[in-house]
Design a protein around this motif. Structure first.
Motif, short mmCIF file in Angstrom:
data_model
loop_
_atom_site.label_atom_id
_atom_site.label_comp_id
_atom_site.label_asym_id
_atom_site.label_seq_id
_atom_site.Cartn_x
_atom_site.Cartn_y
_atom_site.Cartn_z
N ALA A 81 45.72 42.69 42.50
CA ALA A 81 45.67 43.87 42.13
C ALA A 81 45.05 44.10 40.56
CB ALA A 81 47.05 44.30 41.77
N GLY A 82 45.41 43.16 39.62
CA GLY A 82 44.71 43.28 38.33
C GLY A 82 43.09 43.21 38.53
N ASN A 83 42.62 42.02 39.12
CA ASN A 83 41.34 41.91 39.01
C ASN A 83 40.52 43.08 39.93
OD1 ASN A 83 40.39 39.23 37.69
ND2 ASN A 83 42.22 38.62 38.94
N GLY A 84 41.36 43.51 40.89
CA GLY A 84 40.81 44.48 41.62
C GLY A 84 40.64 45.90 40.84
N VAL A 85 41.70 46.11 40.07
CA VAL A 85 41.52 47.25 39.13
C VAL A 85 40.23 47.38 38.36
CG1 VAL A 85 42.42 48.57 37.02
CG2 VAL A 85 43.97 47.83 39.29
N ILE A 86 39.98 46.16 37.71
CA ILE A 86 39.00 45.86 36.75
C ILE A 86 37.51 46.05 37.62
CG2 ILE A 86 37.66 44.06 35.49
CD1 ILE A 86 40.12 43.09 34.31
N LEU A 87 37.62 45.50 38.75
CA LEU A 87 36.51 45.47 39.65
C LEU A 87 36.21 47.14 39.76
CD1 LEU A 87 34.35 44.00 40.96
CD2 LEU A 87 35.60 43.82 43.03
N MET A 88 37.27 47.92 40.22
CA MET A 88 37.13 49.23 40.49
C MET A 88 36.48 50.00 39.59
SD MET A 88 40.05 51.92 41.45
CE MET A 88 40.64 52.02 39.99
N ILE A 89 37.08 49.97 38.09
CA ILE A 89 36.67 50.53 37.22
C ILE A 89 35.34 50.16 36.69
CG2 ILE A 89 39.00 51.04 36.22
CD1 ILE A 89 38.69 49.20 34.09
N TYR B 229 29.68 44.11 31.48
CA TYR B 229 30.51 44.58 32.55
C TYR B 229 30.33 44.01 33.91
CZ TYR B 229 32.89 46.41 28.48
OH TYR B 229 33.61 46.65 27.14
N PHE B 230 28.98 44.00 33.91
CA PHE B 230 28.18 43.52 35.48
C PHE B 230 29.00 42.09 35.65
CE2 PHE B 230 25.23 40.91 37.20
CZ PHE B 230 25.03 41.60 38.57
N SER C 9 35.97 39.12 38.17
CA SER C 9 36.86 39.58 38.74
C SER C 9 37.01 39.40 40.38
CB SER C 9 37.20 41.25 38.43
OG SER C 9 37.49 41.41 37.14
N CYS C 10 35.63 39.65 40.95
CA CYS C 10 35.40 39.38 42.25
C CYS C 10 35.72 37.96 42.63
CB CYS C 10 34.07 39.83 42.71
SG CYS C 10 33.77 39.40 44.52
N LEU C 11 35.28 37.06 41.77
CA LEU C 11 35.59 35.66 41.98
C LEU C 11 36.94 35.26 41.85
CD1 LEU C 11 32.64 33.95 40.01
CD2 LEU C 11 32.97 33.40 42.21
N ASP C 12 37.69 35.90 40.96
CA ASP C 12 39.12 35.34 40.72
C ASP C 12 40.09 36.00 42.03
OD1 ASP C 12 38.89 33.98 38.50
OD2 ASP C 12 39.20 35.74 37.05
N ILE C 13 39.69 37.10 42.53
CA ILE C 13 40.35 37.38 43.75
C ILE C 13 40.29 36.48 44.97
CG2 ILE C 13 40.23 39.35 45.52
CD1 ILE C 13 39.52 41.25 43.21
N CYS C 14 38.84 36.22 45.02
CA CYS C 14 38.51 35.38 46.11
C CYS C 14 39.09 33.81 46.01
CB CYS C 14 36.90 35.01 46.64
SG CYS C 14 36.08 36.57 46.87
N TYR C 15 39.01 33.53 44.65
CA TYR C 15 39.48 32.22 44.37
C TYR C 15 41.09 31.99 44.51
CZ TYR C 15 39.31 27.92 41.09
OH TYR C 15 39.21 26.63 40.88
N SER C 16 41.78 33.24 44.18
CA SER C 16 43.12 33.08 44.46
C SER C 16 43.66 33.04 46.06
CB SER C 16 43.95 34.28 43.93
OG SER C 16 43.70 34.21 42.42
#
Length: 307
Positions: free
Chosen positions: A38-46, A58-59, A65-72
């Motif tokens: 959720a946290g990394n998804g919010v950062i990626l979204m904004i 921010y790019f 954030s994308c990496l951390d979502i996949c990594y988890s």
């Protein structure tokens, strides 16, 4: 990458052997996984939706954030499943696939942090040329390059590990498939695999780490000689503080794990350290960047007000 050995599946023994702790740990790690995604998804979204955050810094944060979502997602869902299951098996192909994506995403993140440090170096030490040097084309090229290097680095490990003979125990003393615990189960000579792990993976980890330190050394040296205002020095360094905290959280346990030989540490110790960089770091990254970054907090506030 075909399995020519007698082992068709492995048993992941998980974080602990104590059955009474399994339900509690399931709730803890499920909560951590949800917060991380959720946290990394919010950062990626904004970062994608807010035009004010369409800058190199921010790019790369969006990439992180994308990496951390996949990594988890590579390790935690299987861990959660095993907390509730009596048969903690993973197929040979599934194990090699998990190993591949774990090293792919992990090595890519290590290199990405070095690129982010370089971005801060250019922004602080060469502010007038920042938009010229860190052009959208260069940022895209750097991102594609580190993702590609990470993929082929992981492919090297997955191919070499899949060619080993596993003719004995199939119990992995870990909560996911990694090279070190698999080498302990392999029959025959694993010296080449050990060398690849310590040399190639060590270089992938140490190279970006030293480049990151070098970037910060130049930043501090530049600010010390060029900036006479304490407030400007504090403001410049505070922009790097979030990134530096993430660097320490990732590199410290990774360097300890992969620079040591496979026989140099106990598997219990490796499991505890692995939790740091597979579970803790991805969930802390969005908290660190959100709490310490005014622009991200401002963008998040604008998103909330629009809801």
């Amino acid at each position: 990458m075909l399995n020519t050995t007698s082992v068709t599946e492995f048993l992941l023994l998980g974080v602990t052997d104590t059955q009474e702790l399994q339900p509690f740990l399931f709730v803890v790690f499920l909560t951590i996984y949800f917060i991380s995604v959720a946290g990394n998804g919010v950062i990626l979204m904004i970062v994608i939706s807010d035009p004010r955050l369409h800058s190199p810094m921010y790019f790369f944060l969006g990439n992180l954030s994308c990496l951390d979502i996949c990594y988890s997602t590579v390790t935690l869902p299987k861990m959660l499943q095993n907390f509730l299951s009596t048969h903690k098996a993973i197929s040979f192909l599934g194990c090699i696939s998990q190993l591949h994506f774990f090293h792919f995403l992990g090595s890519t993140e290590a290199m990405l942090l070095a690129v982010m440090a370089f971005d801060r170096f250019v922004a602080i030490c060469k502010p007038l040329r920042y938009t010229v040097i860190m052009s959208p084309q260069l940022c895209t090229q750097m991102a594609i390059t580190i993702w590609t290097i990470g993929f082929f680095h992981a492919l090297l490990h997955s191919v070499m590990t899949s060619r080993l003979n596993f003719c004995g125990s199939n119990c992995i003393h870990h909560f996911f498939c990694d090279v070190k615990p698999l080498l302990k189960l392999a029959c025959g000579n694993t010296e080449l695999n050990q060398w690849l792990l310590s040399t190639v993976t060590g270089t992938i980890a140490m190279g970006p780490f030293f480049l990151t330190l070098l970037s910060y050394f130049y930043i501090i040296t530049y600010l010390s000689f060029k900036t006479h205002s304490c407030s400007m020095l504090h403001k410049a360094l505070s922009t790097c503080a979030s990134h530096f905290m993430v660097v320490i959280l990732l590199y410290a346990p990774v360097l300890f794990t992969y620079i040591h030989p496979a026989s140099g540490t106990s598997m219990d110790q490796d499991r505890i350290i692995a939790i740091m960089y597979t579970v803790v770091t991805p969930v802390l990254n969005p908290l660190i960047y959100t709490l310490r970054n005014k622009e991200v907090k401002g963008a998040l506030g604008r998103v909330i007000r629009r809801l």
